[in-house]
Design an enzyme around this catalytic site. Structure first.
Site, PDB file in Angstrom:
ATOM      1  N   LYS A  76      32.132  15.736  -2.111  1.00 48.32           N
ATOM      2  CA  LYS A  76      32.447  17.119  -1.748  1.00 48.32           C
ATOM      3  C   LYS A  76      31.332  18.028  -2.250  1.00 48.32           C
ATOM      4  CE  LYS A  76      36.061  18.921  -3.767  1.00 48.32           C
ATOM      5  NZ  LYS A  76      37.428  19.380  -4.083  1.00 48.32           N
ATOM      6  N   CYS A 136      24.872  30.284   3.363  1.00 50.51           N
ATOM      7  CA  CYS A 136      25.034  29.573   4.641  1.00 50.51           C
ATOM      8  C   CYS A 136      26.479  29.145   4.844  1.00 50.51           C
ATOM      9  CB  CYS A 136      24.118  28.344   4.662  1.00 50.51           C
ATOM     10  SG  CYS A 136      24.292  27.344   6.155  1.00 50.51           S
ATOM     11  N   CYS A 187      26.997  27.617   8.132  1.00 51.29           N
ATOM     12  CA  CYS A 187      26.882  26.749   9.313  1.00 51.29           C
ATOM     13  C   CYS A 187      26.466  25.330   8.956  1.00 51.29           C
ATOM     14  CB  CYS A 187      25.878  27.325  10.313  1.00 51.29           C
ATOM     15  SG  CYS A 187      24.148  27.137   9.842  1.00 51.29           S
ATOM     16  N   CYS A 200      21.320  30.818   3.297  1.00 55.35           N
ATOM     17  CA  CYS A 200      20.996  30.874   4.727  1.00 55.35           C
ATOM     18  C   CYS A 200      19.485  30.950   4.912  1.00 55.35           C
ATOM     19  CB  CYS A 200      21.654  32.121   5.340  1.00 55.35           C
ATOM     20  SG  CYS A 200      21.169  32.469   7.044  1.00 55.35           S
ATOM     21  N   HIS A 253      21.244  29.076  11.577  1.00 52.16           N
ATOM     22  CA  HIS A 253      22.446  29.310  12.392  1.00 52.16           C
ATOM     23  C   HIS A 253      22.087  29.865  13.775  1.00 52.16           C
ATOM     24  CE1 HIS A 253      21.788  33.135  10.209  1.00 52.16           C
ATOM     25  NE2 HIS A 253      22.124  33.645  11.371  1.00 52.16           N
TER      26      HIS A 253
HETATM   27  S1  FES Z   1      24.511  30.574   8.168  1.00 48.38           S
HETATM   28 FE1  FES Z   1      23.631  28.629   8.006  1.00 48.38          FE
HETATM   29  S2  FES Z   1      21.544  28.997   8.161  1.00 48.38           S
HETATM   30 FE2  FES Z   1      22.441  30.923   8.316  1.00 48.38          FE
END
Ligand code: FES
Length: 132
Positions: free
Chosen positions: A78, A95, A97, A106, A110
């Site tokens: 995890k 981030c 994504c 990030c 994304h």
């Molecule tokens: S939210 Fe994942 S790279 Fe931006």
């Protein structure tokens, strides 16, 4: 059972044997309108089965691809991260994504993901209230 057996062993083979499929490539150019019309139904059946099979495989692949994390610390059970609030000077862009190369922050990946998939994910931005 006799009907199915007869259909598979007699009717379908006789139907296929009666189709005007030429023995050579040049033979296709000598087919008449009636011949081409006779080839339409089996072509539609084969095309329909192929299309349905393709869609079924595509859906099965999409359903089986349930992991969102494809690259971040795959060696652990995890992924949990702590960002100390005192370490955030102005803001932290985290981030959500799972595509960033700078986890947990990030890096803009994304945008590529959203463009490729039609998704709409973006980062979580943590900032101090008094520094809006
Ligand atoms: S939210 Fe994942 S790279 Fe931006």
């Amino acid at each position: 059972m006799y009907l199915i057996s007869n259909l598979v062993k007699v009717t379908i083979p006789n139907y296929l044997a009666g189709l005007p499929i030429p023995d050579s490539i040049g033979g296709w150019f000598h087919l008449g309108v009636k011949d081409w019309l006779a080839l339409v139904p089996p072509t539609l059946v084969v095309g329909g089965i192929s299309y349905y099979s393709y869609q079924t495989v595509k859906k099965a692949q999409a359903a089986g691809n349930v992991h969102v994390n494809h690259c971040v610390r795959k060696d652990i059970d995890k992924v949990v991260d702590f960002v100390e609030i005192e370490d955030i000077t102005e803001k932290a862009v985290l981030c959500r994504c799972w595509k960033t190369k700078n986890w947990p922050y990030c890096d803009g990946a994304h945008a590529t993901h959203n463009k490729a998939t039609g998704d709409n994910v973006g980062p979580a931005i943590v900032r101090h209230k008094e520094k809006k």
